[in-house]
Design a protein around this motif. Structure first.
Motif, PDB file in Angstrom:
ATOM      1  N   ARG A 215       0.829  -1.211   0.000  1.00 41.48           N
ATOM      2  CA  ARG A 215       0.000   0.000   0.000  1.00 41.48           C
ATOM      3  C   ARG A 215       0.860   1.257   0.000  1.00 41.48           C
ATOM      4  O   ARG A 215       0.606   2.197  -0.757  1.00 41.48           O
ATOM      5  CB  ARG A 215      -0.938   0.005   1.204  1.00 41.48           C
ATOM      6  CG  ARG A 215      -1.999   1.101   1.148  1.00 41.48           C
ATOM      7  CD  ARG A 215      -2.798   1.178   2.433  1.00 41.48           C
ATOM      8  NE  ARG A 215      -3.311  -0.129   2.839  1.00 41.48           N
ATOM      9  CZ  ARG A 215      -3.825  -0.365   4.037  1.00 41.48           C
ATOM     10  NH1 ARG A 215      -3.875   0.600   4.941  1.00 41.48           N
ATOM     11  NH2 ARG A 215      -4.284  -1.560   4.336  1.00 41.48           N
ATOM     12  N   SER A 216       1.877   1.290   0.850  1.00 35.95           N
ATOM     13  CA  SER A 216       2.733   2.469   0.879  1.00 35.95           C
ATOM     14  C   SER A 216       3.608   2.539  -0.372  1.00 35.95           C
ATOM     15  O   SER A 216       4.008   3.622  -0.800  1.00 35.95           O
ATOM     16  CB  SER A 216       3.604   2.484   2.144  1.00 35.95           C
ATOM     17  OG  SER A 216       4.440   1.350   2.204  1.00 35.95           O
ATOM     18  N   LEU A 217       3.891   1.384  -0.979  1.00 35.84           N
ATOM     19  CA  LEU A 217       4.641   1.361  -2.237  1.00 35.84           C
ATOM     20  C   LEU A 217       3.914   2.192  -3.289  1.00 35.84           C
ATOM     21  O   LEU A 217       4.512   3.031  -3.971  1.00 35.84           O
ATOM     22  CB  LEU A 217       4.804  -0.090  -2.693  1.00 35.84           C
ATOM     23  CG  LEU A 217       5.622  -0.419  -3.943  1.00 35.84           C
ATOM     24  CD1 LEU A 217       5.996  -1.892  -3.933  1.00 35.84           C
ATOM     25  CD2 LEU A 217       4.881  -0.111  -5.230  1.00 35.84           C
ATOM     26  N   LEU A 218       2.619   1.966  -3.432  1.00 36.89           N
ATOM     27  CA  LEU A 218       1.849   2.711  -4.429  1.00 36.89           C
ATOM     28  C   LEU A 218       1.819   4.200  -4.114  1.00 36.89           C
ATOM     29  O   LEU A 218       1.827   5.042  -5.023  1.00 36.89           O
ATOM     30  CB  LEU A 218       0.434   2.148  -4.528  1.00 36.89           C
ATOM     31  CG  LEU A 218       0.335   0.734  -5.106  1.00 36.89           C
ATOM     32  CD1 LEU A 218      -1.113   0.265  -5.124  1.00 36.89           C
ATOM     33  CD2 LEU A 218       0.928   0.668  -6.503  1.00 36.89           C
ATOM     34  N   GLU A 219       1.812   4.545  -2.840  1.00 36.43           N
ATOM     35  CA  GLU A 219       1.836   5.970  -2.487  1.00 36.43           C
ATOM     36  C   GLU A 219       3.167   6.607  -2.869  1.00 36.43           C
ATOM     37  O   GLU A 219       3.221   7.776  -3.246  1.00 36.43           O
ATOM     38  CB  GLU A 219       1.550   6.159  -0.996  1.00 36.43           C
ATOM     39  CG  GLU A 219       0.092   5.944  -0.624  1.00 36.43           C
ATOM     40  CD  GLU A 219      -0.828   6.939  -1.325  1.00 36.43           C
ATOM     41  OE1 GLU A 219      -0.529   8.159  -1.298  1.00 36.43           O
ATOM     42  OE2 GLU A 219      -1.838   6.503  -1.908  1.00 36.43           O
ATOM     43  N   ARG A 220       4.270   5.836  -2.805  1.00 35.54           N
ATOM     44  CA  ARG A 220       5.557   6.370  -3.256  1.00 35.54           C
ATOM     45  C   ARG A 220       5.519   6.619  -4.763  1.00 35.54           C
ATOM     46  O   ARG A 220       6.070   7.602  -5.266  1.00 35.54           O
ATOM     47  CB  ARG A 220       6.687   5.400  -2.911  1.00 35.54           C
ATOM     48  CG  ARG A 220       6.909   5.071  -1.459  1.00 35.54           C
ATOM     49  CD  ARG A 220       7.377   6.244  -0.632  1.00 35.54           C
ATOM     50  NE  ARG A 220       6.275   7.052  -0.171  1.00 35.54           N
ATOM     51  CZ  ARG A 220       5.470   6.729   0.836  1.00 35.54           C
ATOM     52  NH1 ARG A 220       5.623   5.616   1.491  1.00 35.54           N
ATOM     53  NH2 ARG A 220       4.496   7.542   1.206  1.00 35.54           N
ATOM     54  N   VAL A 221       4.883   5.701  -5.500  1.00 29.68           N
ATOM     55  CA  VAL A 221       4.736   5.894  -6.947  1.00 29.68           C
ATOM     56  C   VAL A 221       3.926   7.157  -7.222  1.00 29.68           C
ATOM     57  O   VAL A 221       4.253   7.944  -8.128  1.00 29.68           O
ATOM     58  CB  VAL A 221       4.064   4.664  -7.597  1.00 29.68           C
ATOM     59  CG1 VAL A 221       3.800   4.918  -9.080  1.00 29.68           C
ATOM     60  CG2 VAL A 221       4.939   3.425  -7.421  1.00 29.68           C
ATOM     61  N   ILE A 222       2.885   7.373  -6.437  1.00 28.89           N
ATOM     62  CA  ILE A 222       2.037   8.562  -6.613  1.00 28.89           C
ATOM     63  C   ILE A 222       2.849   9.839  -6.350  1.00 28.89           C
ATOM     64  O   ILE A 222       2.748  10.821  -7.092  1.00 28.89           O
ATOM     65  CB  ILE A 222       0.810   8.465  -5.692  1.00 28.89           C
ATOM     66  CG1 ILE A 222      -0.129   7.360  -6.208  1.00 28.89           C
ATOM     67  CG2 ILE A 222       0.068   9.799  -5.599  1.00 28.89           C
ATOM     68  CD1 ILE A 222      -1.127   6.872  -5.192  1.00 28.89           C
ATOM     69  N   GLU A 223       3.662   9.833  -5.294  1.00 29.73           N
ATOM     70  CA  GLU A 223       4.523  10.998  -5.026  1.00 29.73           C
ATOM     71  C   GLU A 223       5.401  11.297  -6.234  1.00 29.73           C
ATOM     72  O   GLU A 223       5.556  12.451  -6.648  1.00 29.73           O
ATOM     73  CB  GLU A 223       5.419  10.723  -3.816  1.00 29.73           C
ATOM     74  CG  GLU A 223       4.697  10.672  -2.486  1.00 29.73           C
ATOM     75  CD  GLU A 223       5.574  10.063  -1.408  1.00 29.73           C
ATOM     76  OE1 GLU A 223       6.803   9.958  -1.613  1.00 29.73           O
ATOM     77  OE2 GLU A 223       5.030   9.674  -0.361  1.00 29.73           O
ATOM     78  N   GLU A 224       5.991  10.222  -6.781  1.00 26.64           N
ATOM     79  CA  GLU A 224       6.886  10.380  -7.924  1.00 26.64           C
ATOM     80  C   GLU A 224       6.129  10.940  -9.125  1.00 26.64           C
ATOM     81  O   GLU A 224       6.598  11.853  -9.812  1.00 26.64           O
ATOM     82  CB  GLU A 224       7.514   9.032  -8.259  1.00 26.64           C
ATOM     83  CG  GLU A 224       8.479   9.060  -9.432  1.00 26.64           C
ATOM     84  CD  GLU A 224       8.998   7.668  -9.725  1.00 26.64           C
ATOM     85  OE1 GLU A 224      10.217   7.514  -9.824  1.00 26.64           O
ATOM     86  OE2 GLU A 224       8.166   6.742  -9.860  1.00 26.64           O
ATOM     87  N   ARG A 225       4.940  10.378  -9.407  1.00 22.28           N
ATOM     88  CA  ARG A 225       4.167  10.792 -10.579  1.00 22.28           C
ATOM     89  C   ARG A 225       3.649  12.215 -10.467  1.00 22.28           C
ATOM     90  O   ARG A 225       3.452  12.893 -11.472  1.00 22.28           O
ATOM     91  CB  ARG A 225       2.985   9.836 -10.778  1.00 22.28           C
ATOM     92  CG  ARG A 225       3.396   8.420 -11.135  1.00 22.28           C
ATOM     93  CD  ARG A 225       3.874   8.352 -12.571  1.00 22.28           C
ATOM     94  NE  ARG A 225       4.611   7.129 -12.835  1.00 22.28           N
ATOM     95  CZ  ARG A 225       4.652   6.535 -14.007  1.00 22.28           C
ATOM     96  NH1 ARG A 225       4.001   7.043 -15.027  1.00 22.28           N
ATOM     97  NH2 ARG A 225       5.369   5.438 -14.178  1.00 22.28           N
ATOM     98  N   THR A 226       3.420  12.687  -9.234  1.00 20.09           N
ATOM     99  CA  THR A 226       2.942  14.063  -9.062  1.00 20.09           C
ATOM    100  C   THR A 226       4.082  15.058  -8.964  1.00 20.09           C
ATOM    101  O   THR A 226       3.849  16.270  -8.917  1.00 20.09           O
ATOM    102  CB  THR A 226       2.101  14.190  -7.780  1.00 20.09           C
ATOM    103  OG1 THR A 226       2.918  13.889  -6.653  1.00 20.09           O
ATOM    104  CG2 THR A 226       0.892  13.270  -7.809  1.00 20.09           C
TER     105      THR A 226
END
Length: 395
Positions: free
Chosen positions: A117-128
């Protein structure tokens, strides 16, 4: 964030910070003793805290002893403090005894992206690019594209390779997914030796950050031979906007004054508390804002994607030694997404937030959020510790 001018102090008592089964636990603390203007290694025995510095001048030394748990439970000590008095004392006052982070010479390491779950949030940080205003839109797209693709995948497995191929084909592969499901975990140095703060202290968030959150984690305490000797709780503060701009800003995002909290105590492994116990603990989080805002969350070690001993092996071995031992943050499942300040912006801290990280077997780590620039300066380093212990005649 709001001004830090009028921030509350958390109210702490022995009953609120001790593990639920403290009567069966071998608990190690560190206490600032104004008589010596320095730290003491101590055992927590009920509501009494007993100075063991004459036996083990540093927590690192204590962790090297095979009889550490017996020493903590039974050894004769020196000065005795009441735990409630230590908890009631301001953590930034050198003229009164108070609790410190319960580690000293150990290197402070952290494993990142260990929960899906936190992995996907790191991806979101990167994408934004670290822009919280874009988080809701990107979260929806990533969730739609990835869905349950990562559920139950063992990092480095053939299934992980297949998932990587799928995500690459969809243009969603990222450096965070590489360390999340690839063969090698992310392990980094979180903070300098002796810089961590303990329970009751202020915890620092860099003033420039506008998108951040706590990271409640189990922290392993490991000796120089790579043996896990105990566990405690930690807050690996996460500055999502800064790291989201570039992973190369990790040190800027992670290592700031008072940005690492550890405590309240180290619980030593014994017949009632072993590595399997750590694998199964749940960690609860509560954030109380000065305006009545409350956020609750939790993280379960049962959902970690890499075994804790695999994380230790990735940190210590023929490739890297730690003669004074190390502590290892094991990552978190917690990644808050609910809006706080503006629609679509997600969660971020406000100054004065009281952060309580707790687990029945490890107690409670409680800190108040302030700008790192306004937290008590870190002035007591390795040189100061060595001179202090030599002056006291315990080295």
């Amino acid at each position: 964030m709001e001004s830090a001018a009028a921030r509350p102090r958390p109210v702490l008592t022995a009953g609120s910070v001790l593990p639920a089964d403290a009567d069966r636990a071998a608990l190690v603390a560190r206490v600032h003793n104004p008589e010596w203007d320095g730290p003491c290694v101590a055992a927590v025995r009920g509501e009494q805290v007993v100075d063991l510095t004459a036996i083990a001048p540093t927590v690192s030394d204590l962790m090297e002893r095979d009889d550490a748990a017996a020493v903590v439970r039974e050894a004769d000590g020196g000065h005795v403090w009441r735990l409630d008095e230590l908890l009631d004392a301001p953590a930034d006052r050198r003229d009164v005894p108070h609790l410190l982070a319960p580690i000293d010479l150990q290197v402070i390491k952290a494993a990142g992206v260990t929960f899906a779950r936190s992995l996907l949030e790191r991806v979101i940080e990167e994408r934004t690019g670290g822009d919280p205003a874009q988080a809701a839109r990107v979260r929806a797209r990533v969730g739609q594209m990835v869905g349950g693709t990562l559920d139950g995948i063992r990092p480095g497995s053939p299934e992980a390779d297949k998932a990587k191929e799928l995500l690459v084909s969809e243009g969603l592969w990222s450096q965070y997914l590489e360390v999340g499901i690839g063969p090698d975990p992310e392990v980094f140095t979180k903070a300098p030796v002796l810089s961590a703060v303990g329970t009751g202290a202020d915890i620092g968030v860099l003033g420039a950050s506008v998108w951040n959150n706590p990271e409640p984690e189990a922290v392993l305490v490991v000796d120089s031979r790579g043996r896990v000797r105990g566990a405690t709780l930690g807050n690996d503060v996460n500055l999502r906007d800064i790291e989201g701009r570039s992973a190369l800003l990790l040190s800027r995002a992670k290592d700031n004054n008072a940005s690492c909290a550890i405590g309240p105590f180290v619980r030593l492994l014994d017949e009632d508390f072993d590595v399997d116990t750590v694998r199964g603990i749940d960690i609860d989080l509560r954030i109380d804002g000065t305006d009545g805002y409350v956020l609750r969350g939790s993280s379960s070690m049962r959902e970690i994607s890499r075994d804790v001993l695999d994380l230790v092996a990735a940190t210590h071995g023929p490739h890297h030694q730690y003669p004074d031992g190390f502590v290892l943050f094991t990552g978190t499942l917690f990644a808050p997404t609910e809006d706080r300040q503006a629609p679509g912006a997600g969660f971020t801290h406000e100054y004065g937030d009281i952060v309580r990280i707790s687990s029945p077997r490890l107690g409670a780590l409680v800190n108040t959020v302030v700008p790192s620039e306004q937290a008590a300066p870190w002035t007591f380093g390795v040189g100061a510790l060595m001179r202090n212990l030599a002056r006291r005649g315990v080295l």
